[in-house]
Structure formats: structure tokens, C-alpha cells
Enzyme design. Sequence first.
Site, PDB file in Angstrom:
ATOM      1  CE  LYS A 194       7.646  27.648  85.035  1.00 35.03           C
ATOM      2  NZ  LYS A 194       8.635  27.929  85.960  1.00 35.03           N
ATOM      3  CB  SER A 204      11.865  28.665  83.797  1.00 33.84           C
ATOM      4  OG  SER A 204      11.086  28.621  85.133  1.00 33.84           O
ATOM      5  CB  SER A 225      11.519  30.547  87.487  1.00 39.37           C
ATOM      6  OG  SER A 225      12.525  30.284  86.665  1.00 39.37           O
TER       7      SER A 225
HETATM    8  N1  GLN Z   1      17.487  30.117  86.332  1.00 36.88           N
HETATM    9  C1  GLN Z   1      17.400  29.340  87.553  1.00 36.88           C
HETATM   10  C2  GLN Z   1      17.791  27.971  87.113  1.00 36.88           C
HETATM   11  O1  GLN Z   1      17.731  27.998  85.553  1.00 36.88           O
HETATM   12  C3  GLN Z   1      16.242  29.287  88.061  1.00 36.88           C
HETATM   13  C4  GLN Z   1      15.205  28.741  87.397  1.00 36.88           C
HETATM   14  C5  GLN Z   1      13.807  28.585  88.193  1.00 36.88           C
HETATM   15  O2  GLN Z   1      13.527  29.354  89.052  1.00 36.88           O
HETATM   16  N2  GLN Z   1      12.840  27.559  87.770  1.00 36.88           N
HETATM   17  O3  GLN Z   1      17.772  27.048  87.551  1.00 36.88           O
END
Ligand code: GLN
Length: 494
Positions: free
Chosen positions: A78, A153, A177
Site C-alpha cells: 500500500k 482504503s 481498511s
Molecule cells: N473507512 C474508514 C475511514 O475512512 C477506515 C479507513 C481505514 O481503515 N484506513 O476512516
Amino acid sequence: MDLHALTIAKAQKLLASGKISSVELTRSLLDRVHQYDDRIGAFITVDDDQALSQAKVADEIIAKGDQAPFTGIPIALKDLLCTQGVKTTCGSKILGNFVPQYDATVVEKLKKENAVLIGKTNLDEFGMGSSTENSAFHLTRNPWNEAYVPGGSSGGSAAAVAARFCCGSLGTDTGGSIRQPASHCGVVGLKPTYGRVSRFGLVSYASSLDQIGPITRDVTDAALMMNLICGNDPKDSTSAKVDVPDFTQALGQFEKNSLKGMKAGIPKEYLGVEGIDPEVVTMFEQATKILESLGVEIVEISLPHTQYVVATYYIIAPCEASSNLARFDGVRYGIRDYSSQDLIEMYKKTKSQGFGPEVQRRILIGTYALSAGYYDAYYGRASQVRTLIMEDFSRAFDQCDFILSPVAPTPAFKIGENTGDPLTMYLSDIFTLSANMAGVPGISVPAGVTAAGLPMGIQMMGKRFDEMSLLRAGFGFERALDNGIDNKTAFPVL
Ligand code: GLN
């Protein structure tokens, strides 16, 4: 042989026996990336030369018989993980030109074993999002159906595994994410216990919630990657000083005893959540039956503070983000606005141009909630509720070994469907956020496909540092389903 379809475990065997070389494997994956990634958009950066030269070195090491488990295995990262000499954008314009001078600890561990780093994957800017639509660069499409999001994400990392652009990948999980994109892309994702994996070199989103973890084709590969990435690191003061077991032993435990003696708790609050898709409910009921048939005892548990989870997270995470992102000011990293006449104007212009709308929204929420006079009402209060959520979990774990739930209330949604509605997007994190708030591990394992052909996963959340139980139950479940998801139907271009 379809080299691109190999799991990490199979690739290890074939490399060790000399049946394939890492250069061959890497080439075949790179060819696929160049053939299809225009359509999927899993990667931000792919460096063929670096990958191939790493593969060549790996082959030399294997020829001498000196290999480690990840020698020659192509892995995608990532783009929130720092890689020395390789652009690390965090999906943000503000870091569009940022080349780190050092490697994240997890990257160092991969390099130490001479893994092949195939590229950096797309993500929601700084990890903020659930669909990878918040990347400053491009969309990522779901390899099962290109009209749909891959989740987020870590959508690029999950799509890269599902599309068979790499043997496995690393993602990060602040509120789901890793688990949610894994679920939407029909692959396995594991968020380790907070502190299990060093966050050194992971660009922080919300430091008390972030964890790095594997996204893989199956549970065995998740165990293999956990063996590599876990462990205390003096460079991360939140990294835990606990022993790292051989996670693959969890798989053997299943083979010996099936899942007899394990107890799974189903939170009574979960299945009543608003907006849960009927196909998710059916999939979940079937998954529960499968686990029962393996000897798991199902008990009802209660997580009474579930209704506050989303609100609490969306105070805590933006507060920490606003503080973490203050460093991107045009002075030290990334882009700078050169047209400004003074420092304050330069800060303002750089940040306005560099950060996308979702990131700006969260910086504003976080800054507001942390400001004098509001701190107690928001961050202070949210931290207290977080403690209550943690207590819910400890009480629940008196009754069960792991908590079973869907990963997300709906399967993947269509690209663009939720972009105008941040609240709906935030609500879709309902089942995953609490594991981060409680610091416990969670795994997402493929559990079925919708009538429209989109994958769905189940989640198992475990006690702190008990990833072993999750891997054992996840492996058993995967076996019982006999890889029930027909991976061959994935990605119609295959
Ligand atoms: N969807 C969540 C957010 O937008 C989690 C994102 C994540 O785990 N990085 O914060």
C-alpha cells in the site's frame, strides 16, 4: 502453469524445488499488470526494473539454498508504507513527489528476506475512505466487476491480489481498511492486534488505531505473512513486546482437532443494524452453520455500545488525523506553493491544493473537536466511550473465543454511488471499526457471492494477541467452503 495464480505457499514450494524461477514469476505478474491494470487501477507505482533485479538476486540466493520464506516472492505494498528511493504518495497530491529516505520496518523485513517488491498500490488519500474513490490519482475498480468499487482504503492492495498482480500484499487498517476491501474483492485480510506489527514508516492516519496487515489469497498465506511482519521494534514505542508464535501452527491445530471446543459469539446488536443487505444476512447465516458443522459452539453475546461506535470513531480518527497531518505544510515534505508572498499564505495554499476534499473535511472536524473549549465535549467524551467499547469486548471474550460478524453491511457498491454522501460511507464501517478501537485482531475470510456475482466475507475478531484462533477458525472455514468462492469467475478478463 498459470504463474500469476500461485499462492505464496505454492510459489515457495515451486521456487525451492527449482521448478520456477523468481524472475519468471515476477515477469508473468508484471506482464499481467501491464496488460490489465489500465482497467483495474490497482497500482500507483510499478517499478519493473527494481522488481526484476530483486528477482534475479533472489534466484541466486535460492540456487545456493540460502533462501528465507519470502525470498523471490512478489509482494505489493500500500502506498502509505515508506519505501526508500521509491515514491510514496499516500494517495495524496501533497506527497505526489515524496521519495522517502528510509524503509518502513515491514518493508525492511521483506527486503531482508529478498522478497520482490512489485509496486505501490492505490488507496484513499491517507487511508481516509471505504472505496478507494478518495485517491488523488485515479480510481481502482473491483476485479470481479469493474463497475464496482474494490472497497477501501486498501482497495489497490486488495484488487492487486484479486486480479493476480502479486502473490500477496500489505494493507493498513484504521477502521476496516484491510478487512473491508478484502471482503469486497474475495480475498483474505487480517488486521493484527494493535502493537503486533511495527508502524515505523507507515505514514500515520490515526496513530492509536492504525495497524499494518496482510491481504492474501488464502488463510495459509496470511499466516505466512504474519510470521514475517510481526514482532517488537524499538523504532515504534507502541509496538508490543510479546512473543511471535509460528502462525502456521494454527492451521495444523485445525487439521488435528477441527474446530471442536471453540466458541464463537454473535453480537445480538449486529444483525439488526439499519441498512444491512439481505444477501449479507443469508451469507452470514450460512457461514454460521458451516462453523457449527465444524464443531464451533455459537453463543449470543452483547456489545451494548455498538450504536456509538461510528460516532466515536469519527471523532477520534479525525482528531488524530488533524494532528498527524499538520506536518504536511509545504516546508518539510512534498509539494509547495511557490506563488505565495508570505509563510501563512504558503501554508494555506499548499494545504488547499495538496489535500483532497475528504482529507480537508477530516482535518476541519478534528481541529474543531480538539480546540479549546470543545476538547472535553468531543475528544474527551469519545475517549471515554472508547473505553466502554473496549469493556464490551473484554466482557464478550469471557463468553467466547472469537466474535463472528459480517465484514460490511453490504457487498461492494457501484462506483460513484456513495461519493456524495459521506455519512452513508461512514456507516458502512459499523462492523469493522470496533476492533480498532478495542485494539483487537480481526480477519476477513471470503464466505460467498451475491446473485450479481460480488464477493462477501465474514469477520472474526479475537482476543488481543490471539490471531492464532482467528487463523485456525478462518482456515477451517475456508476448507469447509472448499474455496467455495469460485475464484475462476473473478476478473472476467482471465
Ligand atoms: N473507512 C474508514 C475511514 O475512512 C477506515 C479507513 C481505514 O481503515 N484506513 O476512516
